[in-house]
Design an enzyme around this catalytic site. Structure first.
Site, PDB file in Angstrom:
ATOM      1  N   ASP A 185       0.939  -1.265  -0.024  1.00  0.00           N
ATOM      2  CA  ASP A 185      -0.120  -0.036   0.050  1.00  0.00           C
ATOM      3  C   ASP A 185       0.785   1.272  -0.116  1.00  0.00           C
ATOM      4  OD1 ASP A 185      -1.918  -1.663   0.186  1.00  0.00           O
ATOM      5  OD2 ASP A 185      -2.831  -1.290   2.032  1.00  0.00           O
ATOM      6  N   CYS A 215      -1.168   2.059 -13.369  1.00  0.00           N
ATOM      7  CA  CYS A 215      -1.422   1.812 -11.984  1.00  0.00           C
ATOM      8  C   CYS A 215      -2.614   2.253 -11.516  1.00  0.00           C
ATOM      9  CB  CYS A 215      -0.151   2.349 -11.049  1.00  0.00           C
ATOM     10  SG  CYS A 215       0.533   3.912 -11.570  1.00  0.00           S
TER      11      CYS A 215
END
EC number: 3.1.3.48
Length: 420
Positions: A323, A353
């Site tokens: 993350d 992404c």
């Protein structure tokens, strides 16, 4: 083999997981901005097919045809072993979907049957053994020299100085198309837009999508990509139109759909082998898939409804980018990049992404360097990143990502010198 140039280090949060909940979703101000480092080149080709607003009809899938499970272990705080999703898809929003709280950080993977293995771990291990075409004493000496230069840069924090120099470089470019009122809702972030000069046009009317052509020249060879944001619910149709118009056979997806409880990319592919994803102009079939430890391979057939023309596309979703920060191990990302390169056959490779600049930039940079090593060519990481930023603002978004480009190349060179 020569090397790259300068940089500096400290973890910086990037788009891949740091947005707060918007309070008012009815105003453009709620679209997130980067608050981070931001930033034309060759003429790009034009395409066909008119772009029209297309409707997503995932709701037609009966639940008894599939079950969605999160097979991927979480890399954030919460760590459920499985999450079954049975509710309807949430509607599109005026602001970026990244503002939506959405549960734990997981990769959505369908529980399917009757699939065939696409690649073995042994094959991936072989691909990770990057070796120059010529590996004689002279080339080994050149690699040792290159490795020494890169290690000295890392030790002296020259890499961070390089990144600072890239940040300070003024790259005037216009973003008129992305800023048009009719196109603003198509952007995931209000300040991550494609340059007008390199944006990917859709159809004869050159409609807008937040995507950029990226051409990187190294050692006399050009590497051609499309860098784009993760699709919003409202841009899934445009995304597939772009893939078909550019005849791209590989999509590299370097994000999970949900990270840190935030939606980073909408699920733009079918979730069942039995039911295609029905769009207005396209029908997307999932033909096969394979779940590996660090990425998922999905094989699609995309049919253009008006002509019946079918197009094969392989999607590779890397699921081990945490993350925050960068992967703890470079090995899995090396295999991922090498498999993507091996799979590429036609058109520019489509890479995304969430914002389409951070992890996407790392992928492009490292892919070019790996190709250079194989071909006994010199490379310069700073120059590669500078070329990308001339064509899409902010490529390789953070200092940490820039350092990771060096780390992964250093690992490959060190392994190379252990070969007989």
């Amino acid at each position: 083999m020569s090397s790259p140039r300068d940089f500096r280090a400290e973890p910086v949060n990037d788009y891949e997981g740091n947005d707060s909940e918007a309070e008012d979703l009815n105003f453009r101000e709620t679209l997130p901005s980067s608050s981070q480092e931001n930033t034309p080149r060759s003429k790009v080709f034009e395409n066909k097919v008119n772009s029209e607003k297309v409707k997503l009809s995932l709701r037609n899938f009966p639940h008894n045809d599939y079950e969605d499970v999160f097979e991927e272990p979480s890399e954030s705080g919460s760590d459920p072993s499985m999450w079954t999703a049975r509710g309807p898809f949430r509607r599109d929003r005026w602001s970026s979907e990244d503002e939506e709280a959405a549960g734990p950080s997981q990769a959505l993977s369908p529980l399917l049957s009757d699939t065939r293995k696409i690649v073995s771990e042994g094959e991936l291990d072989q691909l990770a053994q990057i070796r120059p075409l010529i590996f004689n004493f002279h080339e080994q000496t050149a690699i040792k020299d290159c490795l020494k230069i890169l290690e000295e840069k890392t030790a002296a924090y020259d890499i961070m100085q390089e990144f600072m120099a890239l940040e300070l470089k003024n790259l005037p470019g216009e973003f008129n198309s992305g800023n048009q009122p009719s196109n603003r809702e198509k952007n995931r972030y209000r300040d991550i837009l494609p340059y007008d000069s390199t944006r990917v046009p859709l159809g004869k009317s050159k409609d807008y999508i937040n995507a950029s052509y990226i051409r990187i020249v190294n050692c006399g060879e050009e590497y051609f990509y499309i860098a784009t944001q993760g699709p919003l619910l409202s841009t899934i149709d445009d995304f597939w139109q772009m893939v078909l118009e550019n005849n791209s056979n590989v999509i590299a997806m370097i994000t999970r759909e949900i990270e840190g409880g935030i939606i980073k990319c909408y699920h733009y592919w079918p979730i069942s082998l039995k039911k295609p994803l029905e769009l207005k102009h396209f029908r997307v079939f999932l033909e096969n898939y394979q779940i590996l430890q660090y990425f998922i391979i999905r094989m699609f057939q995309v049919v253009e409804k008006s002509t019946g023309t079918s197009h094969s596309v392989k999607q590779l979703q890397f699921t081990k980018w945490p993350d925050h920060g960068t992967p703890a191990s470079a090995d899995s990302f090396i295999k991922y990049i090498r498999y993507a390169r091996k799979s590429h056959l036609t058109g520019p490779m489509v890479v995304h992404c969430s914002a389409g600049i951070g992890r996407t930039g790392v992928f492009l940079c490292v892919d070019v360097v790996f190709c250079a090593i194989v071909k006994n060519c010199s490379f310069n990481i700073m120059d590669i990143v500078a070329q990308m930023r001339e064509q899409r603002s902010g490529m390789v978004q953070t200092k940490e990502q820039y350092h990771f480009c060096y780390d992964i190349v250093l690992e490959v060179l060190r392994k190379l010198l252990t070969l007989d």
